[in-house]
Design a protein around this motif. Structure first.
Motif, PDB file in Angstrom:
ATOM      1  N   CYS A   1     -20.735  10.616  21.722  1.00 36.78           N
ATOM      2  CA  CYS A   1     -21.767  10.966  22.718  1.00 36.78           C
ATOM      3  C   CYS A   1     -22.579   9.714  23.082  1.00 36.78           C
ATOM      4  O   CYS A   1     -23.177   9.072  22.214  1.00 36.78           O
ATOM      5  CB  CYS A   1     -22.688  12.053  22.162  1.00 36.78           C
ATOM      6  SG  CYS A   1     -23.940  12.586  23.353  1.00 36.78           S
ATOM      7  N   GLY A   2     -22.590   9.401  24.377  1.00 40.87           N
ATOM      8  CA  GLY A   2     -23.311   8.213  24.841  1.00 40.87           C
ATOM      9  C   GLY A   2     -24.806   8.313  24.596  1.00 40.87           C
ATOM     10  O   GLY A   2     -25.475   7.301  24.317  1.00 40.87           O
TER      11      GLY A   2
ATOM     12  N   GLY B   1     -26.841  14.592  26.513  1.00 41.93           N
ATOM     13  CA  GLY B   1     -27.073  14.677  25.067  1.00 41.93           C
ATOM     14  C   GLY B   1     -27.265  16.087  24.537  1.00 41.93           C
ATOM     15  O   GLY B   1     -27.695  16.249  23.402  1.00 41.93           O
TER      16      GLY B   1
ATOM     17  N   CYS C   1     -23.296  18.887  26.438  1.00 44.92           N
ATOM     18  CA  CYS C   1     -23.589  17.597  27.061  1.00 44.92           C
ATOM     19  C   CYS C   1     -22.941  17.497  28.448  1.00 44.92           C
ATOM     20  O   CYS C   1     -21.900  18.095  28.709  1.00 44.92           O
ATOM     21  CB  CYS C   1     -23.068  16.483  26.152  1.00 44.92           C
ATOM     22  SG  CYS C   1     -23.514  14.826  26.712  1.00 44.92           S
TER      23      CYS C   1
ATOM     24  N   ASP D   1     -21.375  15.151  29.413  1.00 47.10           N
ATOM     25  CA  ASP D   1     -20.176  14.327  29.231  1.00 47.10           C
ATOM     26  C   ASP D   1     -18.960  14.993  29.895  1.00 47.10           C
ATOM     27  O   ASP D   1     -18.699  16.178  29.703  1.00 47.10           O
ATOM     28  CB  ASP D   1     -19.928  14.157  27.724  1.00 47.10           C
ATOM     29  CG  ASP D   1     -18.898  13.083  27.431  1.00 47.10           C
ATOM     30  OD1 ASP D   1     -19.267  12.083  26.815  1.00 47.10           O
ATOM     31  OD2 ASP D   1     -17.723  13.265  27.821  1.00 47.10           O
TER      32      ASP D   1
ATOM     33  N   HIS E   1     -21.143  16.742  20.579  1.00 48.15           N
ATOM     34  CA  HIS E   1     -19.760  16.232  20.583  1.00 48.15           C
ATOM     35  C   HIS E   1     -19.681  14.809  20.040  1.00 48.15           C
ATOM     36  O   HIS E   1     -20.687  14.088  19.973  1.00 48.15           O
ATOM     37  CB  HIS E   1     -19.183  16.295  22.005  1.00 48.15           C
ATOM     38  CG  HIS E   1     -19.811  15.325  22.953  1.00 48.15           C
ATOM     39  ND1 HIS E   1     -19.230  14.121  23.287  1.00 48.15           N
ATOM     40  CD2 HIS E   1     -20.990  15.359  23.629  1.00 48.15           C
ATOM     41  CE1 HIS E   1     -20.016  13.477  24.135  1.00 48.15           C
ATOM     42  NE2 HIS E   1     -21.093  14.208  24.361  1.00 48.15           N
TER      43      HIS E   1
HETATM   44 ZN    ZN Z   1     -22.831  13.474  25.102  1.00 49.05          ZN
END
Ligand code: ZN
Length: 216
Positions: free
Chosen positions: A104-105, A65, A40, A42, A101
């Motif tokens: 995760c948004g 994602g 991701c 992130d 992970h």
């Molecule tokens: Zn994520």
């Protein structure tokens, strides 16, 4: 911007000496990474840090994602597909890791009732690629009252969905059929920086290493 510039100075002055020979060798001989690592975007998930990899080791794809679209996905959704084909056909990596992970948004947005703002159409379309995986979890885990447990299950399912989609790429199919490529589903828990790997035998994600650092 200041932290980035400071980091560049620190790297040049304190770290680069340790890597000078390696970077020169890689510039002369080209790259030959052993693994395609899909994770991701992130900011808390750093593939090289958590696997202690060096320059030249990993071909990293970071996207929102850690989604792997099916080979049939075209247009805006296809840059990850291009990276997969390049890593598998040209660089001939030995392994592909898809690493999801915690917290995760992207998964959170898919689990929420009002997923994405209308002013972000690319994000909406991109996340929709992973919607089938998350819908499965919504159905199967509707009984879970703990939203974290549902989010973890959805993030894990999304990784497995990505693994399934990898099989739709002809170049991946070819390398799998001659035994020269291995696929792995991983999950990174941010709070403890632990990595978990999916076992097809047990159908579970288990820690990659014991808490004392030894291999399992
Ligand atoms: Zn994520």
């Amino acid at each position: 911007m200041e932290p980035l510039i400071e980091g560049v100075h620190k790297f040049r002055n304190a770290e680069f000496g340790n890597y000078r020979k390696l970077f020169r060798k890689l510039s002369q001989e080209g790259q030959s990474p052993h693994t395609l690592f899909i994770t991701c975007s992130d900011s808390r998930v750093l593939a090289e840090l958590i696997t202690q990899s060096k320059p030249g080791d990993l071909f990293v794809v970071k996207n929102v994602g850690n989604i792997v679209p099916p080979a049939s996905a075209k247009g805006d959704t296809n840059s990850t597909a291009a990276a997969i084909e390049f890593a598998v056909s040209t660089l001939k990596v030995n392994d592909i890791v898809i690493c999801g992970h915690s917290q995760c948004g992207a998964i959170g947005a898919l689990l929420s009732k009002d997923p994405v703002s209308p002013c972000t159409p690319h994000l909406r379309d991109w996340l929709n690629l992973a919607a089938p995986a998350v819908e499965t979890i919504k159905r199967q885990y509707a009984h879970l009252s703990d939203p974290n447990a549902q989010a973890t299950a959805a993030a894990e399912e999304n990784v497995l969905f990505g693994l399934e989609n990898l099989h739709s790429y002809p170049c991946v199919q070819e390398r799998l059929s001659n035994g020269s490529l291995r696929l792995h589903a991983w999950f990174f828990k941010i709070a403890t920086a632990e990595l978990f790997a999916y076992s097809p035998e047990t159908h579970r994600f288990a820690p990659l290493v014991e808490s004392d650092g030894s291999n399992i």
